[in-house]
Design a protein around this motif. Structure first.
Motif, PDB file in Angstrom:
ATOM      1  N   SER A 196       2.462   2.268  -9.028  1.00 56.60           N
ATOM      2  CA  SER A 196       1.204   1.514  -9.722  1.00 56.60           C
ATOM      3  C   SER A 196       1.453   0.973 -10.964  1.00 56.60           C
ATOM      4  O   SER A 196       0.458   0.810 -11.813  1.00 56.60           O
ATOM      5  CB  SER A 196       0.094   2.392  -9.976  1.00 56.60           C
ATOM      6  OG  SER A 196      -0.313   3.081  -8.309  1.00 56.60           O
ATOM      7  N   SER A 197       2.712   0.662 -11.474  1.00 56.16           N
ATOM      8  CA  SER A 197       3.112   0.298 -12.841  1.00 56.16           C
ATOM      9  C   SER A 197       3.647  -1.075 -12.767  1.00 56.16           C
ATOM     10  O   SER A 197       4.070  -1.572 -11.906  1.00 56.16           O
ATOM     11  CB  SER A 197       4.199   1.425 -13.403  1.00 56.16           C
ATOM     12  OG  SER A 197       3.656   2.539 -13.549  1.00 56.16           O
ATOM     13  N   ASP A 198       3.701  -1.519 -13.849  1.00 55.39           N
ATOM     14  CA  ASP A 198       4.566  -3.022 -14.308  1.00 55.39           C
ATOM     15  C   ASP A 198       5.284  -2.550 -15.529  1.00 55.39           C
ATOM     16  O   ASP A 198       4.668  -2.140 -16.681  1.00 55.39           O
ATOM     17  CB  ASP A 198       3.261  -3.796 -14.721  1.00 55.39           C
ATOM     18  CG  ASP A 198       3.844  -5.188 -15.079  1.00 55.39           C
ATOM     19  OD1 ASP A 198       4.875  -5.337 -14.690  1.00 55.39           O
ATOM     20  OD2 ASP A 198       3.001  -5.925 -15.535  1.00 55.39           O
ATOM     21  N   PRO A 199       6.585  -2.622 -15.250  1.00 55.55           N
ATOM     22  CA  PRO A 199       7.393  -2.819 -13.932  1.00 55.55           C
ATOM     23  C   PRO A 199       7.065  -1.989 -12.665  1.00 55.55           C
ATOM     24  O   PRO A 199       7.164  -0.869 -13.376  1.00 55.55           O
ATOM     25  CB  PRO A 199       8.680  -3.108 -14.343  1.00 55.55           C
ATOM     26  CG  PRO A 199       8.875  -2.581 -15.733  1.00 55.55           C
ATOM     27  CD  PRO A 199       7.458  -2.373 -16.373  1.00 55.55           C
ATOM     28  N   PHE A 200       7.195  -2.361 -11.590  1.00 55.98           N
ATOM     29  CA  PHE A 200       7.090  -1.679 -10.442  1.00 55.98           C
ATOM     30  C   PHE A 200       8.275  -0.772 -10.356  1.00 55.98           C
ATOM     31  O   PHE A 200       9.222  -1.205 -10.519  1.00 55.98           O
ATOM     32  CB  PHE A 200       6.963  -2.709  -9.391  1.00 55.98           C
ATOM     33  CG  PHE A 200       7.148  -1.937  -7.822  1.00 55.98           C
ATOM     34  CD1 PHE A 200       6.082  -1.331  -7.366  1.00 55.98           C
ATOM     35  CD2 PHE A 200       8.187  -2.335  -7.066  1.00 55.98           C
ATOM     36  CE1 PHE A 200       5.960  -0.966  -5.996  1.00 55.98           C
ATOM     37  CE2 PHE A 200       8.268  -1.750  -5.931  1.00 55.98           C
ATOM     38  CZ  PHE A 200       7.220  -1.067  -5.386  1.00 55.98           C
ATOM     39  N   GLN A 201       8.043   0.514 -10.036  1.00 51.13           N
ATOM     40  CA  GLN A 201       9.127   1.527  -9.704  1.00 51.13           C
ATOM     41  C   GLN A 201       9.087   2.014  -8.187  1.00 51.13           C
ATOM     42  O   GLN A 201       8.171   2.554  -8.056  1.00 51.13           O
ATOM     43  CB  GLN A 201       9.178   2.514 -10.607  1.00 51.13           C
ATOM     44  CG  GLN A 201       9.623   2.220 -12.072  1.00 51.13           C
ATOM     45  CD  GLN A 201       9.115   3.430 -13.059  1.00 51.13           C
ATOM     46  OE1 GLN A 201       9.039   4.333 -12.596  1.00 51.13           O
ATOM     47  NE2 GLN A 201       8.842   3.050 -14.146  1.00 51.13           N
ATOM     48  N   TRP A 202       9.991   1.242  -7.380  1.00 48.95           N
ATOM     49  CA  TRP A 202      10.156   1.693  -6.022  1.00 48.95           C
ATOM     50  C   TRP A 202      10.628   3.289  -5.770  1.00 48.95           C
ATOM     51  O   TRP A 202      11.057   3.818  -6.907  1.00 48.95           O
ATOM     52  CB  TRP A 202      11.156   0.864  -5.378  1.00 48.95           C
ATOM     53  CG  TRP A 202      11.213   1.196  -3.944  1.00 48.95           C
ATOM     54  CD1 TRP A 202      12.267   1.645  -3.235  1.00 48.95           C
ATOM     55  CD2 TRP A 202      10.118   1.128  -2.983  1.00 48.95           C
ATOM     56  NE1 TRP A 202      12.035   1.689  -2.044  1.00 48.95           N
ATOM     57  CE2 TRP A 202      10.809   1.597  -1.713  1.00 48.95           C
ATOM     58  CE3 TRP A 202       8.547   1.041  -2.940  1.00 48.95           C
ATOM     59  CZ2 TRP A 202       9.920   1.857  -0.564  1.00 48.95           C
ATOM     60  CZ3 TRP A 202       8.102   1.520  -1.985  1.00 48.95           C
ATOM     61  CH2 TRP A 202       8.684   1.427  -0.363  1.00 48.95           C
TER      62      TRP A 202
ATOM     63  N   ASN B 235       2.954  -8.855  -2.202  1.00 44.81           N
ATOM     64  CA  ASN B 235       2.473  -9.775  -3.196  1.00 44.81           C
ATOM     65  C   ASN B 235       2.347  -9.220  -4.552  1.00 44.81           C
ATOM     66  O   ASN B 235       2.709  -8.122  -4.811  1.00 44.81           O
ATOM     67  CB  ASN B 235       1.078  -9.916  -2.731  1.00 44.81           C
ATOM     68  CG  ASN B 235       0.934 -10.904  -1.342  1.00 44.81           C
ATOM     69  OD1 ASN B 235       1.009 -10.212  -0.309  1.00 44.81           O
ATOM     70  ND2 ASN B 235       0.873 -12.232  -1.471  1.00 44.81           N
ATOM     71  N   THR B 236       1.771  -9.921  -5.375  1.00 41.16           N
ATOM     72  CA  THR B 236       1.350  -9.137  -6.834  1.00 41.16           C
ATOM     73  C   THR B 236      -0.062  -9.336  -7.027  1.00 41.16           C
ATOM     74  O   THR B 236      -0.679 -10.425  -6.551  1.00 41.16           O
ATOM     75  CB  THR B 236       2.253 -10.043  -7.801  1.00 41.16           C
ATOM     76  OG1 THR B 236       2.019 -11.192  -7.780  1.00 41.16           O
ATOM     77  CG2 THR B 236       3.630  -9.827  -7.801  1.00 41.16           C
ATOM     78  N   ILE B 237      -0.551  -8.497  -7.790  1.00 44.17           N
ATOM     79  CA  ILE B 237      -1.952  -8.579  -8.336  1.00 44.17           C
ATOM     80  C   ILE B 237      -1.860  -8.036  -9.628  1.00 44.17           C
ATOM     81  O   ILE B 237      -1.593  -6.839  -9.975  1.00 44.17           O
ATOM     82  CB  ILE B 237      -3.096  -7.482  -7.485  1.00 44.17           C
ATOM     83  CG1 ILE B 237      -2.903  -8.376  -6.031  1.00 44.17           C
ATOM     84  CG2 ILE B 237      -4.504  -7.665  -8.124  1.00 44.17           C
ATOM     85  CD1 ILE B 237      -3.780  -7.453  -5.200  1.00 44.17           C
ATOM     86  N   ASP B 238      -2.279  -8.850 -10.597  1.00 44.47           N
ATOM     87  CA  ASP B 238      -2.257  -8.659 -11.948  1.00 44.47           C
ATOM     88  C   ASP B 238      -0.953  -7.779 -12.424  1.00 44.47           C
ATOM     89  O   ASP B 238      -0.899  -6.840 -13.101  1.00 44.47           O
ATOM     90  CB  ASP B 238      -3.177  -7.549 -12.397  1.00 44.47           C
ATOM     91  CG  ASP B 238      -4.764  -8.387 -12.117  1.00 44.47           C
ATOM     92  OD1 ASP B 238      -4.813  -9.747 -12.229  1.00 44.47           O
ATOM     93  OD2 ASP B 238      -5.854  -7.596 -11.881  1.00 44.47           O
ATOM     94  N   GLY B 239       0.054  -8.286 -11.942  1.00 43.26           N
ATOM     95  CA  GLY B 239       1.322  -7.922 -12.069  1.00 43.26           C
ATOM     96  C   GLY B 239       1.887  -6.840 -11.304  1.00 43.26           C
ATOM     97  O   GLY B 239       3.303  -6.234 -11.559  1.00 43.26           O
ATOM     98  N   LEU B 240       1.047  -6.109 -10.678  1.00 41.88           N
ATOM     99  CA  LEU B 240       1.517  -5.093  -9.692  1.00 41.88           C
ATOM    100  C   LEU B 240       1.862  -5.458  -8.469  1.00 41.88           C
ATOM    101  O   LEU B 240       1.629  -6.422  -8.057  1.00 41.88           O
ATOM    102  CB  LEU B 240       0.214  -4.165  -9.594  1.00 41.88           C
ATOM    103  CG  LEU B 240      -0.306  -3.452 -10.981  1.00 41.88           C
ATOM    104  CD1 LEU B 240      -1.610  -2.572 -10.316  1.00 41.88           C
ATOM    105  CD2 LEU B 240       0.630  -2.750 -11.786  1.00 41.88           C
ATOM    106  N   THR B 241       2.785  -4.842  -7.949  1.00 42.97           N
ATOM    107  CA  THR B 241       3.233  -5.110  -6.810  1.00 42.97           C
ATOM    108  C   THR B 241       2.528  -4.404  -5.391  1.00 42.97           C
ATOM    109  O   THR B 241       2.529  -3.145  -5.620  1.00 42.97           O
ATOM    110  CB  THR B 241       4.837  -4.725  -6.552  1.00 42.97           C
ATOM    111  OG1 THR B 241       5.612  -5.180  -7.456  1.00 42.97           O
ATOM    112  CG2 THR B 241       5.512  -5.073  -5.050  1.00 42.97           C
TER     113      THR B 241
END
Ligand SMILES: O=C1O[C@H]([C@@H](O)CO)C(O)=C1O
Length: 532
Positions: free
Chosen positions: A136-142, A329-335
């Motif tokens: 749930s972070s930007d940048p996304f951490q898988w 997709n992205t929503i407000d910078g989140l993946t």
């Protein structure tokens, strides 16, 4: 960190007989978070409130509280149970659930001398809390690939390779795999269930073929194979005969498929008695097939067919056909993941109570789209417009209608990338009509209506990269039911929908499932909304 049940991990095996009422008293001893448990594969006919899904069937059970699940098991088979709130399943909240044929009823269409249950899972060293924050972070951490695969909670990890502070082992220590003690020239049933958070798996027994006889609690037309693919949320029963050299022991190996493996195989030992279990097999563990040999995976999935004589799917009268496009997709910078461009976010009031008591403010009342946002959508490329929206609207189905679902896979946000997604439906079995490559086109239904193939009944079916999977089911179970990708981080990222049917036919919903959100306010006397 592991979430344990009664001080153990995995949780206790639950065994019941067809027709039994299972009662499980769940006491939440976690200090700071709610909990629920889902009975995966159990239909919950007339008891949808005990399906154990937070925000859908009930409010979470708060720390210190106790909740009684009480449901009938009406179909023999191999099942399991697991947490269905946040990513608690991945934290270890699971166990196996076996339903045997009753003393009177149906007889199993096969025979065996003994049985073993293998609950497969994957394991990370990072906690699910760290993972949820990363997702749930930007940048996304898988979350990346698991550190270990587990069979009944046991796996291997070479500590000497890691620079982890908790790793004080030298690397030569003994580990204790599960040992399946067998006698020569007997037939055994392996009940296999995958509760993995991410990994698609393949299981094989060195030197032995297996015969697949059951899938997701449904008997299938038996077929012999060297190995079994199993996706998260699926269960299988296979038979094997101990017809190999009785002076030897043999490995069972479980490895990763469908994603570039970075995880050692999990191993268990088939111990031919009277050999000692410490007798090392002379043949190495079976090698897991190439992870991206999707033709091989599809060939396996296509071999699963309904047992001759079992109910075929009703004809395609297309009461309703729902196309579900799966995109990253992205929503407000989140993946996120989205279905027809909507990423599911669970509301604070469980759907079941909201539907039963007509609380319209509980979730968005505009139905989600029955098909792609744009019929020209190019599934072979990253989304042209990657933005999606969040939503919590549901698919309301006519009671007893026949519904076709086409799950359509697509390219992720990265070019030339499409992933496996095992979709699991609560409250129903569906017939898997067929799998196809590329974009589903009108007329492709002919592909899966070809004569001779008996679509199997399942509760979980995979979509292959850049492909589609066609399902059919009858909306005959009053309740509200999640239908979602069983990869835990993907559901966390919004990859699911909720369906509902026939809620008007249900008796009053038990109060103890309604203690949160707008139903909580309603039943504590502070609610704005009335009782319908
Ligand atoms: O949801 C996912 O995100 C990553 C990748 O697509 C982006 O980092 C991955 O492998 C997933 O399954």
């Amino acid at each position: 960190m592991v979430m344990a049940i009664n001080g153990g991990f995995p949780g206790p095996n639950i065994t019941a007989k067809v027709g039994d009422t299972v009662e499980v008293e769940l006491s939440n001893n976690l200090n700071t978070e709610g909990v629920v448990i889902h009975w995966h594969g159990i239909r919950q006919f007339t008891t949808p409130w005990y399906d154990g899904t937070a925000s859908v069937s009930q409010c979470v059970i708060n720390p210190g509280q106790t909740f009684l699940y009480k449901f009938k098991v009406d179909k023999a088979g191999t099942y399991f149970y697991h947490g269905h709130y946040g990513m608690q399943r991945e934290a270890g909240l699971y166990g196996s659930l076996i339903v045997e044929e009753g003393d009177q009823g149906q007889k199993e269409p096969f025979q065996y001398d003994g049985e073993f249950s293998l609950l497969l899972s994957d394991w990370w060293h990072q906690t699910v809390y760290q993972q949820e924050v990363g997702l749930s972070s930007d940048p996304f951490q898988w979350i990346n690939e698991p550190q270990s695969l587990l069979i009944n909670g046991r796996g291997q990890y070479n500590c000497s390779l890691a620079s982890l502070p908790e790793c004080s082992l030298g690397g030569g220590e003994q580990w204790a795999p599960n040992v399946l003690k067998v006698l020569p020239n007997k037939t055994y049933r392996l009940r296999i269930a995958s509760t993995t958070s991410l990994a698609s798996l393949n299981l094989a027994i060195g030197g032995h073929n297996v015969t697949v006889v059951e899938a997701d609690g449904n008997y299938v037309q038996p077929f012999s194979t060297t190995d079994v693919d199993i996706y998260s949320g699926e269960t299988y029963s296979v038979l094997f005969t101990t017809n190999q050299n009785p002076d030897e022991n043999y490995w069972i190996s479980v490895g990763v498929r469908g994603r570039l493996p970075q995880t050692p195989q999990a191993l268990a030992l088939v111990n031919y008695l009277p050999n000692h279990a410490s007798k090392f097999p002379t043949s190495p563990p079976p090698v897991t097939p190439q992870w991206d040999d999707y033709n091989r995976s599809k060939a396996f999935s296509n071999r699963i067919q309904g047992l001759e004589g079992t109910t075929p799917p009703p004809p395609a009268d297309y009461d309703r056909r729902i196309m579900l496009l799966n995109t990253q997709n992205t929503i407000d910078g989140l993946t996120v993941w989205a279905i027809n461009n909507v990423s599911l976010s669970f509301p604070p009031t469980p759907y079941l109570g909201a539907l039963k008591y007509g609380i319209k403010a509980a979730f968005d009342q505009t139905p989600p789209p029955d098909t792609f946002p744009d019929c020209r959508y190019d599934i072979m490329s990253p989304p042209a417009n990657p933005n999606a929206t969040t939503g919590n609207a549901i698919y309301t189905l006519d009671f007893n209608s026949t519904v076709d679902v086409i799950l359509q896979n697509a390219n992720t946000l990265q070019p030339n990338d499409s992933e496996i997604h095992p979709w699991h439906m609560h409250g129903h079995n569906f017939w898997v009509l067929g799998y196809g490559d590329g974009k589903f086109q009108r007329g492709d239904e002919k592909l899966f209506e070809k004569a001779g193939r008996r679509p199997p009944l399942k509760n979980t079916a995979v979509i292959f990269p850049f492909g589609w999977t066609a399902l059919r089911f009858v909306a005959d179970n009053p309740g509200a039911w999640p239908f979602h990708c069983h990869i835990e981080p993907h559901l966390h990222m919004g990859m699911g929908v909720v369906i509902a049917e026939g809620v008007e036919f249900l008796a009053d919903v038990p109060r103890e499932t309604l203690s949160c959100g707008l139903t909580g306010m309603m039943f504590s006397g502070n609610g704005e909304e009335g009782h319908n």
